[in-house]
Design a protein around this motif. Structure first.
Motif, short mmCIF file in Angstrom:
data_model
loop_
_atom_site.label_atom_id
_atom_site.label_comp_id
_atom_site.label_asym_id
_atom_site.label_seq_id
_atom_site.Cartn_x
_atom_site.Cartn_y
_atom_site.Cartn_z
N THR A 219 -13.95 93.91 -71.01
CA THR A 219 -15.04 94.27 -70.11
C THR A 219 -15.01 95.78 -69.89
O THR A 219 -13.99 96.43 -70.12
CB THR A 219 -14.91 93.56 -68.75
OG1 THR A 219 -13.67 93.96 -68.13
CG2 THR A 219 -14.91 92.06 -68.93
N ILE A 220 -16.13 96.33 -69.45
CA ILE A 220 -16.16 97.76 -69.14
C ILE A 220 -16.90 97.94 -67.82
O ILE A 220 -18.01 97.42 -67.64
CB ILE A 220 -16.80 98.61 -70.27
CG1 ILE A 220 -16.74 100.11 -69.92
CG2 ILE A 220 -18.20 98.16 -70.60
CD1 ILE A 220 -17.06 101.02 -71.10
N ALA A 221 -16.28 98.66 -66.90
CA ALA A 221 -16.89 98.96 -65.62
C ALA A 221 -17.84 100.14 -65.76
O ALA A 221 -17.81 100.86 -66.77
CB ALA A 221 -15.81 99.26 -64.58
N GLN A 222 -18.67 100.36 -64.74
CA GLN A 222 -19.64 101.44 -64.82
C GLN A 222 -19.02 102.81 -64.58
O GLN A 222 -19.72 103.81 -64.57
CB GLN A 222 -20.79 101.17 -63.85
CG GLN A 222 -21.63 99.97 -64.23
CD GLN A 222 -22.06 99.98 -65.69
OE1 GLN A 222 -22.70 100.93 -66.16
NE2 GLN A 222 -21.72 98.93 -66.45
N ASN A 223 -17.71 102.86 -64.40
CA ASN A 223 -17.01 104.16 -64.43
C ASN A 223 -16.35 104.40 -65.77
O ASN A 223 -15.60 105.36 -65.94
CB ASN A 223 -15.97 104.23 -63.31
CG ASN A 223 -14.87 103.19 -63.45
OD1 ASN A 223 -14.88 102.39 -64.40
ND2 ASN A 223 -13.94 103.16 -62.52
N GLY A 224 -16.62 103.52 -66.76
CA GLY A 224 -16.11 103.71 -68.12
C GLY A 224 -14.74 103.13 -68.36
O GLY A 224 -14.17 103.33 -69.44
N LEU A 225 -14.15 102.39 -67.40
CA LEU A 225 -12.82 101.81 -67.59
C LEU A 225 -12.94 100.49 -68.34
O LEU A 225 -13.58 99.55 -67.87
CB LEU A 225 -12.13 101.59 -66.25
CG LEU A 225 -10.72 100.99 -66.33
CD1 LEU A 225 -9.77 101.99 -66.98
CD2 LEU A 225 -10.21 100.57 -64.96
N VAL A 226 -12.32 100.42 -69.53
CA VAL A 226 -12.31 99.21 -70.34
C VAL A 226 -11.07 98.40 -69.98
O VAL A 226 -9.96 98.92 -69.97
CB VAL A 226 -12.31 99.54 -71.84
CG1 VAL A 226 -12.20 98.26 -72.67
CG2 VAL A 226 -13.58 100.29 -72.21
#
Length: 727
Positions: A219-226
């Motif tokens: 998954t990837i958050a909207q801060n770019g953390l995968v």
């Protein structure tokens, strides 16, 4: 020829779904007249079916499948983009250093430029919207055409298909220069690594949106953390929408997550025994080869494609499920070849083909294996002279009448028993709020029963005992893992999940610019799809083209009797204003939405931006507080009122000065009520604060000796222990 915004956006979305390579939104539109054929970049195609690419076997150029939408191709791969330039001699057709060259009938090699050779030149004519490219240097009339029977682009004297041209359309908008930071190609990660940053940057004023095509892998958050979830592959994508200034764009790469528990070893079958089991079907050019071509599940026409696989000590070690086939004995004694529940290898009865069937059928999907000279012959059950083989000339796996290469089989090495590890009370990733000495049970079970070892990748976030009891230590992220050792009898077993510990409160003073993430702040979506996210400008919410929506950005808890909040804001486009609230009873560990708590609006206590220039809010002071509080920024958008883009940055929370209303001296100061203002007369210069009846500070003033006029909105205030009415 400029498309409107909505058409270009539709093209982009469709192209993304079709797997178009990453890039700026270049649109190639079909042309139909010679007047449109000017110097520029083109896709040279056969109708809407395929385009000429830059691979050349020495005599012809190969085709690439295309899918135009409304006469346009979005973001074609660079391999099918050709530059056409016109000179007095004729037109040249090139792709980088590769030029299309006519050296004889059915013979068009790729050539590097050489001066003085007119076989590099072509003349174009048009007929019924199609283009005829004639060689200038040939002594006989030769034409660049497409042969659908033997798919290729080369020259013919007559017959075959004329060309369709798609020309690069200039939009007039700027390239948003969207790119991942520090990522230049496909990425491979071990599942045990847990997570990594995949932040992108752009010159566009649009918000970057992130996505993962397979959220069961990552998954990837909207801060770019995968966050890595399981073994497999997924496409990580960052995209920006088209704006008034910039084109839409996206970048993407393939992420491969390697789960050691999924890696299997396949050994070469050296006898005629083909029993039920898992196999890799390959073409191996020699016994001492170091790599093979393995048949995979990709079948876009009438044949199966291949994956190049390296051998390790003569074996195949892989977790690639696309090349692992189940060979199974059916009731009639024949065997089927399948990958999952809906991919069966079958033969249709004529031609050099092999198709995917979504279910087993005896008529098409029966196979018989025989072994000779180290190779397997795989004959179709219904048409026995049709053999599943590998074609080295047109690399593919399909059915032939014995004219191509027979197969080598690698079977799953089942010398060791696999071990499955599963957590008893934890399913999927886990998130908790930090509480001192908080513990929970994370014990696991191994099947078959094996000793389990527990570990936490970040001991500063959480520890785990030998019995599987997790103790939370502090905010952050860690990987909780349960493993069993491998030995001569058992394979290694493993299970893991990501534990995120969120800070429930922060100490003062506290500050953040939100540019490297939202940190301890929480986001909630009340309705719609718009959500606060971290960008290179700060925390941002943008509901453009997303319909109605409402989202909250909620702070961690802060404690002091007097608290001062300040921040910067920016706004672009038209839409509802942002709002600011605080609450003393919102508990994210027990409440799912901010609406479950009581909130006090303090929007009017701040100065807000009216443009994209960062505007300081000023100090917003809350006094006489008796419990920890949380702040919340509320964003709304709607089709009726529009969607502004609000940005919050440079936020600071600190403890206020311990001087309440009772500390303000009123002696020697005369205060006069008024309309829209108050008049303060003082015998000497003084510093005074103005408070609302709630105790919230409204303004601080430096009074000069004499008369001071202060403009205020209508309301009741306290100045120097005196109640003042502004009407």
């Amino acid at each position: 020829m400029k498309k409107n915004y909505f058409f270009r956006t539709a093209i982009l979305l469709i192209a993304m779904l079709c797997g178009v390579n990453a890039g700026w939104a270049d649109t190639y539109t079909k042309i139909s007249t010679l007047d449109e054929l000017t110097d520029g970049k083109y896709v040279i195609a056969y109708g809407t079916t395929c385009a000429m690419n830059n691979t050349n076997a020495g005599k012809y150029f190969n085709p690439t499948d295309i899918t135009p939408v409304d006469g346009s191709i979005l973001n074609p791969d660079a391999s099918i983009v050709w530059e056409i330039k016109t000179t007095e001699t004729g037109s040249t057709i090139s792709n980088g250093d590769i030029f299309v060259y006519c050296s004889g009938e059915k013979n068009v090699p790729a050539k590097a430029w050489a001066d003085g050779d007119n076989k590099f030149y072509w003349t174009f004519t048009e007929s019924d919207g199609e283009f005829i490219a004639k060689s200038v240097g040939s002594s006989t009339a030769l034409y660049l055409k497409y042969n659908p029977s033997s798919p290729r682009f080369t020259t013919y004297k007559s017959g075959q298909q004329d060309l369709t041209l798609y020309k690069l359309e200039e939009s007039g908008k700027s390239n948003p220069n969207l790119a991942f930071t520090g990522i230049t190609g496909d990425v491979t990660k071990q599942l045990s690594e847990g997570s990594y940053s995949s932040v992108a940057t752009t010159a566009s004023d649009a918000t970057i949106t992130y996505s993962s095509s397979n959220q069961e892998v990552a998954t990837i958050a909207q801060n770019g953390l995968v966050t890595l979830v399981a073994g497999g592959t997924t496409t990580i994508k960052a995209e920006v929408a088209e704006t008034a200034t910039y084109e839409a764009s996206f970048v993407e790469y393939t992420l491969t997550v390697v789960d050691p528990a999924m890696i299997k070893t396949f050994a070469k079958v050296t006898s005629g025994a083909v029993t039920d089991g898992k196999y890799i079907i390959v073409y191996q050019d020699s016994d001492d080869a170091t790599s093979v071509k393995a048949m995979n599940t990709t079948n876009e026409k009438s044949y199966f494609m291949y994956t190049d696989v390296d051998l390790t000590d003569g074996k195949i070690v892989t977790d690639d499920q696309s090349i692992i086939w189940d060979i199974t004995t059916q009731a009639n004694g024949s065997m089927s070849i399948s990958n999952g529940d809906n991919i069966f290898v079958g033969y249709r009865g004529s031609g050099n083909n092999a198709y995917i069937y979504e279910a087993y059928t005896e008529e098409n999907c029966d196979w018989t294996f025989t072994f000779a000279d180290g190779l397997f012959t795989c004959a179709n059950g219904s048409v026995t002279n049709r053999l599943l083989q590998y074609n080295t000339n047109s690399p593919r796996f399909a059915c032939y009448t014995g004219s191509q290469k027979n197969l080598t089989l690698y079977k799953l090495d089942e010398g060791k028993q696999s071990v499955t590890v599963a957590f008893n009370e934890v399913s999927g990733d886990k998130e908790v709020f930090f509480t001192e000495s908080f513990t929970y049970n994370s014990a696991a079970t191994a099947t078959p029963e094996r000793p389990i070892t527990y570990s936490s990748s970040n001991q500063e976030v959480a520890t785990i005992s030998t019995e599987g009891i997790v103790t939370v230590v502090g905010p952050g992220t860690t990987i909780i893992k349960a493993t069993t050792e491998g030995n001569d009898t058992y394979e290694e077993g493993a299970a893991q999940y990501t534990l995120t510990v969120r800070a429930s409160s922060v100490t003062l003073p506290y500050s953040t610019d939100f540019k490297s993430g939202l940190g301890e702040w929480l986001t909630y979506v009340t309705y719609g799809t718009t959500e606060w996210g971290s960008t290179s400008y700060g925390a941002q919410a943008n509901g453009f083209n997303k319909g109605d929506g409402e989202t909250y950005l909620v702070s961690p808890a802060v404690s002091a009797s007097s608290i001062v909040l300040s921040f910067g804001s920016e706004v672009a486009f038209n839409g509802p204003d942002a709002q600011l609230f605080y609450s003393s009873n919102f508990d994210p560990s027990t409440m799912t939405q901010p609406a479950e708590a009581t909130w006090t609006e303090i929007t009017d206590m701040a100065t807000w931006a009216s443009s994209q220039e960062t505007t300081p809010s000023g100090d917003i002071e809350l006094k006489n507080l008796t419990a920890p509080i949380r702040f919340a920024f509320k964003y709304t958008c709607s089709e009726a009122e529009g969607a502004a883009r609000w940005t919050i940055t440079d936020l600071s929370i600190k403890e206020g000065v311990a001087s309440g209303i009772e500390d303000v001296e009123a002696n020697g100061m005369k205060i006069i009520n008024g309309k829209g203002q108050v008049t303060i007369e003082t015998a000497e210069a003084a510093h005074v604060a103005i408070y609302a009846l709630t105790g919230a500070q409204v303004r601080q003033l430096n009074l000069t000796e004499g008369t001071n006029i202060v403009e205020l909105p209508a309301g009741i205030y306290v100045i120097g222990r005196q109640k003042v009415v502004v009407f």
